[in-house]
Enzyme design. Structure first.
Site, mmCIF file in Angstrom:
data_model
loop_
_atom_site.group_PDB
_atom_site.id
_atom_site.type_symbol
_atom_site.label_atom_id
_atom_site.label_comp_id
_atom_site.label_asym_id
_atom_site.label_seq_id
_atom_site.Cartn_x
_atom_site.Cartn_y
_atom_site.Cartn_z
ATOM 1 N N ARG A 278 5.952 82.235 60.195
ATOM 2 C CA ARG A 278 5.251 82.587 58.964
ATOM 3 C C ARG A 278 6.088 82.167 57.763
ATOM 4 N NH1 ARG A 278 6.267 86.811 55.597
ATOM 5 N NH2 ARG A 278 4.561 87.491 54.218
ATOM 6 N N ASP B 228 13.794 84.910 59.461
ATOM 7 C CA ASP B 228 12.329 84.913 59.521
ATOM 8 C C ASP B 228 11.839 85.780 60.684
ATOM 9 O OD1 ASP B 228 12.098 83.204 57.368
ATOM 10 O OD2 ASP B 228 11.955 81.398 58.596
ATOM 11 N N ASP C 23 10.171 90.074 55.633
ATOM 12 C CA ASP C 23 11.243 89.792 56.590
ATOM 13 C C ASP C 23 12.330 90.860 56.531
ATOM 14 O OD1 ASP C 23 10.179 87.401 57.682
ATOM 15 O OD2 ASP C 23 10.865 86.274 55.945
#
Length: 210
Positions: A138, A180, A147
């Site tokens: 993403r 991430d 995140d």
């Protein structure tokens, strides 16, 4: 091209693509995404779902949230954390929730300690994104809010993470960073993509209901 520059260029291109969608296309996307979610068995069984209020061309979740209320699901919205920089809290949200605009001019519930819903109290978190790939990576807006917040999740006791996107936001491969957090699923108007390495969603729901 350095990965950071590549992410910047991708973000610029994909934001422009979603913002170029017409009002009619956005309405169609919102309805189609609501149908896609409603057809997922584990989504039907979910009791607490985090959503978001659309901004910058993101797919609208108004219909999805209304659908949740109709089906007696509890919904929450992200709120900028007042003390932890670039982190989010999730607050319970209903039709009468007092709202205010944050520094990004996005509406969010007025902070109330009694309305905070912890991450592991959710069954599903629906997340906006700028771009995604077939691996479930993403690309966000660049602030790292999701995140940082989701990095605290217990991998054995956590909600299902679903990225919500327009079809035009898909790319073959995204440049990734160590921080991430990938999605378990991506839902667009035309597809539901279950991503490699995704845990069984029913196991998450079973644990969160305990």
């Amino acid at each position: 091209m350095p990965a950071t520059l590549c992410r910047i260029e991708l973000r610029k291109h994909l934001r422009a693509a979603r913002k170029a969608l017409t009002h009619s296309q956005q309405q169609h996307a919102a309805k189609a995404i609501a149908r896609q979610l409603e057809n997922l068995t584990f989504y039907q069984h979910a009791k607490t779902v985090a959503g978001y209020l659309a901004n910058d061309g993101e797919p609208e979740l108004t219909e999805t949230i209304a659908q949740c209320w109709q089906n007696k699901k509890q919904t929450t919205l992200p709120v900028l954390h007042p003390f932890s920089k670039k982190h989010l809290l999730f607050l319970r949200y209903c039709a009468t929730t007092p709202m205010q605009f944050n520094r990004f001019n996005i509406a969010e519930p007025v902070l109330s300690a009694t309305d905070i819903c912890l991450l592991n109290q959710h069954d599903i978190i629906l997340m906006p994104l700028v771009g995604f790939d077939v691996q479930g990576n993403r690309l966000g807006m660049g602030g790292g809010f999701y995140d940082r917040t989701l990095s605290a999740l217990d991998p054995n006791h956590r909600p299902v993470l679903i990225g919500i996107a327009h079809d035009c936001q898909k790319v073959d491969t995204l440049p990734t960073a160590s921080w991430d957090i990938p999605c378990d699923y991506i839902v667009t108007p035309s597809m539901v993509q279950r991503n490699p390495g995704c845990a069984t969603p029913e196991s998450h729901l079973h644990k969160s209901a305990q």
